[in-house]
Motif scaffolding. Structure first.
Motif, PDB file in Angstrom:
ATOM      1  N   SER A  72       0.930  -1.162  -0.177  1.00 17.91           N
ATOM      2  CA  SER A  72      -0.107   0.142  -0.121  1.00 17.91           C
ATOM      3  C   SER A  72       0.845   1.136  -0.117  1.00 17.91           C
ATOM      4  O   SER A  72       0.419   2.500  -0.296  1.00 17.91           O
ATOM      5  N   LYS A  73       2.076   1.201   0.387  1.00 21.21           N
ATOM      6  CA  LYS A  73       2.932   2.405   0.333  1.00 21.21           C
ATOM      7  C   LYS A  73       4.001   2.295  -0.757  1.00 21.21           C
ATOM      8  O   LYS A  73       5.125   3.130  -0.719  1.00 21.21           O
ATOM      9  N   ALA A  74       3.616   1.356  -2.023  1.00 21.11           N
ATOM     10  CA  ALA A  74       4.592   1.308  -2.989  1.00 21.11           C
ATOM     11  C   ALA A  74       4.681   2.776  -3.594  1.00 21.11           C
ATOM     12  O   ALA A  74       3.602   3.369  -3.881  1.00 21.11           O
ATOM     13  N   LEU A  75       5.680   2.919  -4.338  1.00 19.75           N
ATOM     14  CA  LEU A  75       5.724   4.228  -5.222  1.00 19.75           C
ATOM     15  C   LEU A  75       5.364   4.023  -6.376  1.00 19.75           C
ATOM     16  O   LEU A  75       5.776   3.159  -7.070  1.00 19.75           O
ATOM     17  N   SER A  76       4.436   5.048  -6.894  1.00 20.67           N
ATOM     18  CA  SER A  76       3.898   4.961  -8.263  1.00 20.67           C
ATOM     19  C   SER A  76       4.883   5.387  -9.229  1.00 20.67           C
ATOM     20  O   SER A  76       5.558   6.519  -9.239  1.00 20.67           O
ATOM     21  N   MET A  77       4.934   4.762 -10.335  1.00 22.96           N
ATOM     22  CA  MET A  77       5.790   5.226 -11.523  1.00 22.96           C
ATOM     23  C   MET A  77       5.021   6.310 -12.195  1.00 22.96           C
ATOM     24  O   MET A  77       3.832   6.410 -12.252  1.00 22.96           O
ATOM     25  N   GLU A  78       5.798   7.144 -12.986  1.00 23.97           N
ATOM     26  CA  GLU A  78       5.263   8.408 -13.780  1.00 23.97           C
ATOM     27  C   GLU A  78       4.990   7.901 -15.104  1.00 23.97           C
ATOM     28  O   GLU A  78       6.043   7.282 -15.682  1.00 23.97           O
ATOM     29  N   ARG A  79       4.123   8.440 -15.892  1.00 23.53           N
ATOM     30  CA  ARG A  79       4.113   8.222 -17.221  1.00 23.53           C
ATOM     31  C   ARG A  79       4.860   9.044 -17.975  1.00 23.53           C
ATOM     32  O   ARG A  79       4.854  10.275 -17.926  1.00 23.53           O
ATOM     33  N   GLU A  80       5.921   8.582 -18.666  1.00 21.71           N
ATOM     34  CA  GLU A  80       6.948   9.349 -19.482  1.00 21.71           C
ATOM     35  C   GLU A  80       6.618   9.553 -20.980  1.00 21.71           C
ATOM     36  O   GLU A  80       6.758  10.571 -21.454  1.00 21.71           O
ATOM     37  N   SER A  81       5.968   8.213 -21.372  1.00 23.76           N
ATOM     38  CA  SER A  81       5.494   8.729 -22.899  1.00 23.76           C
ATOM     39  C   SER A  81       4.287   7.505 -22.868  1.00 23.76           C
ATOM     40  O   SER A  81       3.911   6.944 -21.902  1.00 23.76           O
ATOM     41  N   ALA A  82       3.546   7.304 -24.115  1.00 22.36           N
ATOM     42  CA  ALA A  82       2.545   6.537 -24.064  1.00 22.36           C
ATOM     43  C   ALA A  82       3.009   4.997 -23.746  1.00 22.36           C
ATOM     44  O   ALA A  82       2.066   4.254 -23.004  1.00 22.36           O
ATOM     45  N   SER A  83       4.058   4.717 -23.931  1.00 24.34           N
ATOM     46  CA  SER A  83       4.378   3.415 -23.616  1.00 24.34           C
ATOM     47  C   SER A  83       5.385   3.132 -22.614  1.00 24.34           C
ATOM     48  O   SER A  83       5.668   2.222 -21.992  1.00 24.34           O
ATOM     49  N   MET A  84       5.808   4.251 -22.111  1.00 23.54           N
ATOM     50  CA  MET A  84       7.092   4.307 -21.020  1.00 23.54           C
ATOM     51  C   MET A  84       6.630   4.788 -19.547  1.00 23.54           C
ATOM     52  O   MET A  84       6.079   5.887 -19.507  1.00 23.54           O
ATOM     53  N   TRP A  85       6.956   3.924 -18.637  1.00 22.87           N
ATOM     54  CA  TRP A  85       6.892   4.739 -17.307  1.00 22.87           C
ATOM     55  C   TRP A  85       8.196   4.922 -16.629  1.00 22.87           C
ATOM     56  O   TRP A  85       9.234   4.122 -17.003  1.00 22.87           O
TER      57      TRP A  85
END
Ligand code: FDP
Length: 694
Positions: free
Chosen positions: A62-75
């Motif tokens: 529940s405390k995992a870090l969310s990745m950010e969307r860098e492009s349509a296919s890349m996080w």
């Protein structure tokens, strides 16, 4: 990122061992950049990272870090691993965009980063969905050793380009964007809307609550506040001052800084019972007294001379310089005076002139006497705008102290106007003038009179600060200044300013060590500490809601970093100099254990807590010394700063701003879960305390 030994998922090293080692020594940290690529559209699923350190949730999904969307296919996700975590185990997991479940953890063993090297070669992350479908992501992992300077540069680059950084977690410099969903602070951590609800009086020992330290009453000219004479308004205003160091008094045989003090002397203090003794917060000084009649003034000086064997409140910056001066600098520069200029009596008033010269001479005498008793740097706060006045002072100083004139010149009409108005509103000179407009007229006349007698400083050693108030551009001219301490004074002057802004000081939330009464260490927060962290985030959000340029400073220890972590939307900067006093061999012990097992050490500390140095650790004086760059940086900042640090460190920082005597520092009350707000500005320094927990 900047230079650093770099290792990628293929295990190749782009930097030699030598380079890596030097970064370690320079306090380098592991900067990890994770990317995941998937061309199948799964917009409602967000990749996360969780793992073995608190930064990535301590294996709590529940405390995992969310990745950010860098492009349509890349996080993408970047973070910096705390220096104390050599090894980082982690895994990727997928979470739905809305809600927490289902939470799908990647297949296979944990990913392991040890000392910057990725173990294994898992370039794919496989996730088994409910319907047995397998979702495949390509993984790119890069780990760089970076120095704090690289991280700071990255933050600067962010500011320059106004592009949100994806660096998150606990790097030296990081930015947490405010998520669209807002904060997730539990209700127990939410605060009343009205922050005044949490205000508590400062403890009586500090006695400074609600009190204005008369530091630098007006940006320009400072000394004008002491006059009550009428004249016309000039287009420019000038002033000068002098400083006097006595390195011989600051260096003891033990190798520790023993004494250093700075005083401000104003000729008018001798004759004007309204006036307080000026305190220049930047360099420490005699204590502020509310009334500075001749008796109070000399009493105050006496107080200071009594502390001649101790360095005044957090004057580490100057003290360090002075010690170096003592060791490296010319021996003849025993004392140094900074003289303010800009006169306040009409030049065609012989009686006034005589009286003025007399009080100036008395103040100068006081200052040199104070130096004889251990004072090191004196600020002679007067207008001194004519050559003859300056000559008189130089004659008086001969063989006693070295003089540096400080002339500040302001050509900005708006700043002059603002200062004049502040002066009328806040100066005791006009406390009994009910008519604001009449006050303005009087003061403008006074300034015009200064202009008539003004002769620019062209003699002796001087520093001229020209149009430096706004912080944009300006010029500093330095003439005939040599020696380490005068050099440090120039450095200080270049960095200091009076733009009003708050500095919020707080200790970390209660740590597990605090609960057990153990000192030092690097433990995480207790449950109560975690609640404080959330309340603090709430507080900062409310208090600094319109202050987008504010920043959060922490130490490099987990308890401060975790306290800062719920604060979103501000850059966070880690300072090793903000780490708690190093308790050396006693680190992790309770005071009782020290008493039982190391009675001599216990007793020595009790006897002289200020100078006592833990075996293989630090003393309070050491802490004060290492805070110099932090203090200079705090002086330089024009936006609010929240400093989340530790008891000993905050005692020293607080003492600097509140101008508390050195000997008091180890005993100043800095309780947990309390915010000390220091308001910096043209009228001096004011303090307010907020207690967020019962
Ligand atoms: O100088 P004293 O009064 O021992 O206070 C410093 C001590 O405060 C403590 C708590 O006991 O600081 P903190 O919790 O703020 O990091 C110790 O870690 C530290 O050694």
């Amino acid at each position: 990122m900047g230079a650093g030994a770099s290792r990628n998922a293929e295990g190749g090293s782009h930097g030699g061992e030598e380079r890596e080692e030097s970064l370690d020594q320079a306090g380098g940290q592991l900067y990890v950049s994770l990317k995941m690529e998937n061309y199948k559209k799964k917009g409602d699923i967000i990749p996360h990272v969780y793992g073995s350190v608190p930064l990535v949730g301590s294996w709590d999904s529940s405390k995992a870090l969310s990745m950010e969307r860098e492009s349509a296919s890349m996080w993408e996700l970047s973070f910096v691993v705390p220096p104390n975590h050599e090894t980082l185990d982690f895994k990727f997991l997928l979470k739905p965009k809305y809600g927490y479940t289902p939470c799908i953890v990647e297949e296979g063993p944990n990913r392991l980063l040890t000392g910057g090297t990725l173990q294994g070669d898992a370039r794919l992350a496989l996730f088994k969905l409910d319907n047995e479908e397998v979702l495949e992501y390509r993984v790119f992992i890069k780990a760089d050793k970076v120095s704090p300077f690289d991280l700071a540069a990255s933050w600067r680059a962010y500011q320059d380009n106004l592009r949100p950084s994806t660096v998150r977690g606990i790097p030296d410099v990081s930015i947490n964007a405010v998520p669209e969903t807002g904060r997730e602070n539990g209700s127990s951590a939410s605060l009343e809307l009205d922050l005044e609800h949490y205000v508590v009086p400062a403890p009586s020992i500090s006695a400074n609550s609600g009190l204005v330290y008369a530091a630098n009453l007006a940006e320009n000219p400072r000394s004008l506040v002491i006059t009550g004479v009428s004249v016309d308004r000039p287009a420019t205003i000038k002033e000068m001052e002098i400083v006097i160091p006595d390195p011989s008094k600051i260096y003891s045989g033990s190798g520790m800084v023993e004494s250093k003090s700075v005083g401000t002397f104003s000729p008018l203090q001798k004759q004007d019972s309204h006036r307080g003794l000026f305190v220049d917060r930047g360099v420490g000084s005699p204590r502020l007294v509310k009334s500075a009649s001749a008796t109070t003034f000399s009493f105050d000086l006496k107080l200071d001379s009594e502390t001649k064997n101790s360095m005044p409140a957090a004057a580490g910056a100057v003290a360090a310089a002075a010690v170096a001066d003592q060791m490296l600098g010319p021996k003849e520069d025993r004392h140094l005076a900074i003289v303010l200029t800009a006169d306040f009596f009409r030049a065609d008033n012989p009686e006034g002139m005589e009286a003025r010269n007399e009080v100036a001479a008395l103040a100068m005498d006081d200052m040199t006497a104070w130096m004889q008793e251990g004072g090191q740097v004196g600020i002679f706060d007067a207008t001194n705008s004519s050559r003859s006045r300056r000559n008189m002072l130089m004659k008086m100083a001969e063989g006693k102290c070295k003089i540096i004139f400080l002339e500040t010149i302001c050509n900005d009409e708006r700043i002059i106007e603002r200062n004049i108005r502040l002066k009328i509103q806040q100066s005791p000179d006009y406390a009994e003038e009910p008519d604001f407009e009449a006050g303005l007229r009087d003061f403008r006349n006074r300034l015009a009179n200064y202009e008539k007698v003004y002769e620019p400083v062209e003699e002796g050693s001087y520093i001229k600060m020209i149009d430096m108030v706004s912080g944009h551009g300006g010029q500093i001219q330095v003439n005939n200044i040599s020696g380490y301490l005068p050099g440090r004074i120039v450095f200080f002057l270049v960095n200091t300013h009076l733009t009003p802004r708050p500095i919020l000081l707080t200790r970390h939330g209660e740590s597990r060590h605090n609960v057990r009464g153990r000192i030092g260490g690097d433990s995480v927060l207790s449950d109560t500490g975690e609640i404080y962290a959330k309340k603090l985030a709430n507080f900062v959000e409310k208090r600094l809601k319109s202050e987008r340029a504010a920043s959060i400073w922490t130490s490099t220890l987990q308890r401060t970093i975790l306290t800062a972590s719920p604060i979103l939307g501000f850059p966070k900067i880690q300072w090793r100099a903000l780490d708690e006093i190093n308790a050396g061999v006693c680190d992790g012990m309770t005071y009782e254990e020290i008493k039982k097992n190391m009675l001599e050490e216990y007793e020595s500390r009790k006897k002289d807590k200020l100078r006592y140095r833990y075996p293989r650790g630090e003393s309070y004086l050491d802490v004060i010394q290492r805070l110099e760059p932090v203090i200079i940086e705090l002086e330089r900042q024009r936006a609010p700063v929240v400093v989340i640090s530790h008891q000993a460190v905050l005692r020293a920082l607080y003492a600097y701003f509140a101008d508390r005597p050195l000997k008091e520092i180890p005993h100043i009350e800095v309780p947990l879960h309390t915010i000390i707000e220091i308001q910096m500005g043209v009228t001096g320094v004011q303090e307010k305390r907020y207690k967020l927990m019962d």
